[in-house]
Design an enzyme around this catalytic site. Structure first.
Site, PDB file in Angstrom:
ATOM      1  N   GLU A 194       0.724  -1.162  -0.041  1.00 51.12           N
ATOM      2  CA  GLU A 194      -0.213  -0.006   0.089  1.00 51.12           C
ATOM      3  C   GLU A 194       0.800   1.342   0.155  1.00 51.12           C
ATOM      4  O   GLU A 194       0.724   1.976   0.965  1.00 51.12           O
ATOM      5  CB  GLU A 194      -0.948   0.049   1.165  1.00 51.12           C
ATOM      6  N   GLU A 196      -5.296  -8.765   1.325  1.00 59.99           N
ATOM      7  CA  GLU A 196      -5.679  -8.323   2.467  1.00 59.99           C
ATOM      8  C   GLU A 196      -7.246  -8.069   2.369  1.00 59.99           C
ATOM      9  O   GLU A 196      -7.614  -7.345   1.359  1.00 59.99           O
ATOM     10  CB  GLU A 196      -5.157  -7.182   3.073  1.00 59.99           C
TER      11      GLU A 196
END
Ligand code: FCB
Length: 481
Positions: free
Chosen positions: A177, A379
């Protein structure tokens, strides 16, 4: 005009995943390890940030976290009990190169080497992320991600981790991320290092992309396992206009897509930044930090594209309305955004809307962007206010429901042609949820932070059944044995 209501959910209980589909659990070093001063680890930006008063809820830090650094063997046993195929963990850069550049700390490499061996002994595939936000503090002192040198330092670090673990790791991820590292860290100031500087955040965007490209090349050259897979994980946003009939809202979505999604997918997958990103940030920078050859360096072949996904977003412009999200965008070019919710939305304790249809949408759109590209949901999960019940168990039907619906969404994407090959539940353990501290619980395993006792939640039993049967189990506990 209010946001259109969410459709009724359509769980696909009993749907089977394709042969070879991998189910795993995920964690990150700073969120679980603790032991921040042990065996030569240097300080990271998250140590500094969490110890700065007012930055993390209740002044909590990752000093001890889940004490995984000492309990890793029993944590791996837990995963073996669950029967998961893979474990996505991250490597703490400050354990390996405590000063960011220069001297290598063998004890740090040894820790992860034992972890990898422990996984292989238990038949669990190691999926290693090189950077999940714990930048060595010295590199921040030298300018952090806004400085180009950090990308070069990352490539050196990638090379030596690749050389040490590259004979055994199944799958490598360069960055987790980068959106959060760049914007939350340098524009919003709510993640480490806590800077509020829009121009710096865009430099960070580019140098994170560059770190991925240089890091991946260095890693590939160092890794010896011939079938190792290489990837990056982005958190891309499924974006919807608040009012689909409003041109201004549709434009707000396009700008947000450029700044939040395409500044990553553009260079990483297509070799270019979106023109709209240049247009909407011209008040902040001319992007002259993008040098000749950078875009070629960033666009590296990858084997799997990782997506972290939790919730969609409804974006528009104009004055904030009652009921809107209490968020002011600090992303350059998106200062005028407002964020709203459907009236019938349900939320997790992160105040994130629960709507799995956005996950299908994102996976399908990625599969159109690069046809055939293997996709991994690296995720996905839900924070809930879990408690240990009087029967000693943790009943978390909301999380079970979330998983049923989101695995259904993944299945639906596969049915629509997306080549999704793996899914990782966030998270194996309750852990340090960054600026929210320990109160937001995402684990399928409950952690009592006083005693470090681990208690598998109902969702762990459900997930275990999923991993073993590759078929979406129902919400009825009687069927989980
Ligand atoms: C993601 C992070 C992960 C965790 C989840 C809830 O943004 O990658 O570490 O905090 O959100």
């Amino acid at each position: 005009m209010p946001v259109a209501p969410l459709p009724a959910r359509q769980p696909l209980v009993g749907a089977e995943f394709p042969e070879g589909f991998v189910f795993g659990t995920a964690t990150a070093s700073y969120q679980i390890e603790g032991a921040v001063h042990e065996d030569g680890r240097g300080p990271s930006i998250w140590d500094t940030f969490s110890h700065t008063p007012g930055k993390v809820a209740r002044g909590e830090t990752g000093d001890v976290a889940c004490d995984h650094y000492h309990r890793w063997q029993s944590d791996l046993d837990l995963m073996a009990d669950y029967g998961v195929d893979a474990y996505r963990f991250s490597i703490a850069w400050p354990r390996i190169v405590p000063g960011g550049t220069g001297a290598v700390n063998q004890a740090g490499l040894d820790f992860y080497s034992r972890l990898v061996d422990g996984l292989l002994e238990r038949g669990i595939k190691p999926v290693a992320t090189l950077y999940h936000w714990d930048l060595p503090q010295t590199l921040e002192d030298d300018g952090g991600w806004p400085a180009r040198g950090t990308a070069n330092a990352f490539a050196n670090y990638a090379e030596l981790v690749g050389a040490a673990l590259g004979d055994r790791v199944h799958q490598w991820t360069t960055l987790n991320e980068p959106w959060c590292s760049a914007y939350l860290g340098y524009a919003y100031g709510v993640h480490a290092p806590g800077r509020v500087d829009q121009e710096a955040s865009l430099r960070a965007v580019h140098h994170l992309n560059l770190a991925h490209g240089l890091g991946l090349q260095a890693l590939r050259a160092a890794v010896s396992k011939p079938d190792a897979l290489f990837s990056i994980t982005n958190n891309l946003e499924t974006l919807r206009p608040i009012d689909p009939d409003s041109e201004a809202d549709v434009m707000a979505v396009a700008r947000t897509r450029a700044m939040h999604n395409e500044v990553w997918t553009g260079p990483q997958l297509l070799g270019e930044y979106p023109q709209l990103a240049f247009d909407v940030t011209s008040h902040v920078t001319d992007w002259s930090f993008v040098l000749d050859g950078d875009l070629e360096a960033i666009r590296q072949p990858i084997d799997v594209f990782g997506l972290n996904w939790y919730t969609p977003q409804w974006v528009g412009t104009g004055e904030r309305q009652p009921g809107d999200a209490d968020v002011r965008s600090m992303t350059p070019g998106l200062e005028g955004n407002r964020y709203a919710f459907p009236g019938n939305a349900e939320f997790t304790t992160m105040d994130w809307v629960i709507d799995d249809t956005g996950l299908t949408e994102m996976l399908v759109s990625l599969s159109k962007l690069v046809p055939g590209m293997a996709l991994s949901v690296t995720e996905n999960g839900a924070s809930q206010a879990d408690v240990v019940d009087r029967d000693g168990q943790v009943h978390d039907p909301g999380r079970v429901d979330y998983f049923i619906n989101h695995l259904s969404a993944v299945h639906r994407a596969i049915e629509q042609g997306a080549n999704v090959t793996s899914y990782f539940a966030w998270s194996l353990l309750d852990n340090f949820e960054w600026s929210w501290g320990y109160e937001r619980r995402f684990g399928i395993t409950h952690v009592d932070y006083e005693t470090q006792l681990r208690t598998p939640k109902d969702s762990a039993k459900w997930y275990s059944k999923l991993a073993r049967t590759k078929t979406i189990p129902s919400a009825d506990p009687a069927t989980w044995a």
